[in-house]
Design an enzyme around this catalytic site. Sequence first.
Site, PDB file in Angstrom:
ATOM      1  N   HIS A  20       0.951  -1.217  -0.004  1.00 49.55           N
ATOM      2  CA  HIS A  20       0.080  -0.013  -0.063  1.00 49.55           C
ATOM      3  C   HIS A  20       1.148   1.284  -0.064  1.00 49.55           C
ATOM      4  O   HIS A  20       0.496   2.279  -0.765  1.00 49.55           O
ATOM      5  CB  HIS A  20      -1.022   0.097   1.164  1.00 49.55           C
ATOM      6  CG  HIS A  20      -1.843  -1.142   1.265  1.00 49.55           C
ATOM      7  ND1 HIS A  20      -3.258  -0.814   1.175  1.00 49.55           N
ATOM      8  CD2 HIS A  20      -1.770  -2.404   1.350  1.00 49.55           C
ATOM      9  CE1 HIS A  20      -4.137  -1.970   1.005  1.00 49.55           C
ATOM     10  NE2 HIS A  20      -3.081  -3.012   1.353  1.00 49.55           N
ATOM     11  N   ASP A 124      -6.341   5.623   2.496  1.00 53.15           N
ATOM     12  CA  ASP A 124      -6.320   4.127   1.971  1.00 53.15           C
ATOM     13  C   ASP A 124      -7.648   3.566   2.488  1.00 53.15           C
ATOM     14  O   ASP A 124      -8.156   4.101   3.277  1.00 53.15           O
ATOM     15  CB  ASP A 124      -5.133   3.226   2.955  1.00 53.15           C
ATOM     16  CG  ASP A 124      -4.941   2.071   2.491  1.00 53.15           C
ATOM     17  OD1 ASP A 124      -5.516   1.027   2.322  1.00 53.15           O
ATOM     18  OD2 ASP A 124      -3.703   1.741   1.743  1.00 53.15           O
TER      19      ASP A 124
END
Length: 477
Positions: A20, A124
């Site tokens: 990520h 995120d």
Amino acid sequence: MERKHSTLHIFFFPLMAHGHMIPMIDMAKLFATKDVKVTIITTPLNVPFISKAIEISKTHQSKEINIQTINFPTESGLPEGCEHVDSISSPELRSIFIKKTTKLLQKPFEELLLQQHPNCVVADVFFPWATNSTAKFGIPRLIFHGCSFFSLCANEVMRLHEPYNNTSSDSELFVLPDLPGEIKMTRLQVANFSKNGTEVDKFWEEVRESEATSYGVVVNSFYELEPAYADYYRNVLGRRAWHIGPLSLCNREKEQKAYRGKEASIDEHECLKWLDMKNVNSVVYVCFGSMASFPGSQLGEIAMGLEASKQQFIWVISKGKEDGEEWLPEGFEKRMEGKGLIIRGWAPQTLILEHEAIGAFVTHCGWNSTLEGVSVGVPMITWPLGAEQFYNEKLVTEVLKIGVPVGVKKWGDIEGGGIKWDAIEKAVKMVMIEENAEEMRNKAFELARMAKQALEDGASSHLSLNALIQELDSPLR
């Protein structure tokens, strides 16, 4: 002439996991080239990783990238020093980290929003609470999933229509209704969608709600790769989305590519020197990402399959020498001398993949790896493990037709799926030397050309990024 955006300030807040953080850092670098003020939010122990990545790219940015820390919660319930998913070996503790511990970051994050009041937050997908946090201050929140349009569409179709309920067995194929391409899957290949009111169910419901009320989604993809699914996501599912990838291609210099991720376990010069001695398209690159946990028995099957294929290879494995090497077939390393290179730990993947000697990529189908393979024109042998990886396998093998499946049947098996050596041998030969290999390679090369073109002035991803920045910078927003 492009307008400058010197007043625009964007927060980037990735989940603390390499899969990520790497694309989110690339995204921050991309926005910084557009003269946007950029701040990456993270916890103290993750700063060295991020600062090194952005330091290397400084000369390519219009604006300096800032790093702002918020302290990791002491009441997290995790061992001290666990501020990163990859530092946690237990799947149970990883789940606690992602779904519970990160919620404790909400209060210090909101204090930061109050202090700095950025124009936008890219957060995120695993921080669903960020949508409510930004709404308190009238700040738009963009979601970053880190996956393809195809998988976003497939996952939503699966949730809405539940086509797996019309099957009589776990292995019976069903069609994903309404999705372009007549995509077929089995119950074994998808995550458990049952709604039992568990903590996991509640978490994903929060994710869906946060997406529905967010400003939109930024996608690490390019339109030409999956046009039918980009259109479906926007026009049928009704989601606001901007394609701004492939993000990995914002790293143009060798040093930038070498330091995407952790410190490599092998000197990149040594690795590239080894590849320089090989013929074009003659080496298979094998890597399953940072989360795979294959037992010795599965590693042994891979070794036997690679040897039987008679192809040269670079193989990245997470097991170090201290783990013992009983899983290697007797005399394997001696027989493979000069033919195979084993890297134990982290590899400079981008540099390896773009080398002309690489002819195939055995991958777990994580979207970062998949898109990196697409961006350099390397056909793939797909070995999905979990997350949205079985969807990515379908995209690669059935939609794009630039790869073959190794034959994994079951979602969520991070131990490799019990694939035997002969299946590995067969898949490697199909991509490297058999009749359809050249056709696959030509398609992959064409996609790589389009990937690079997408980021050029006036092309699809370039236009999409500019449109997003202009919209965020508009006083009428």
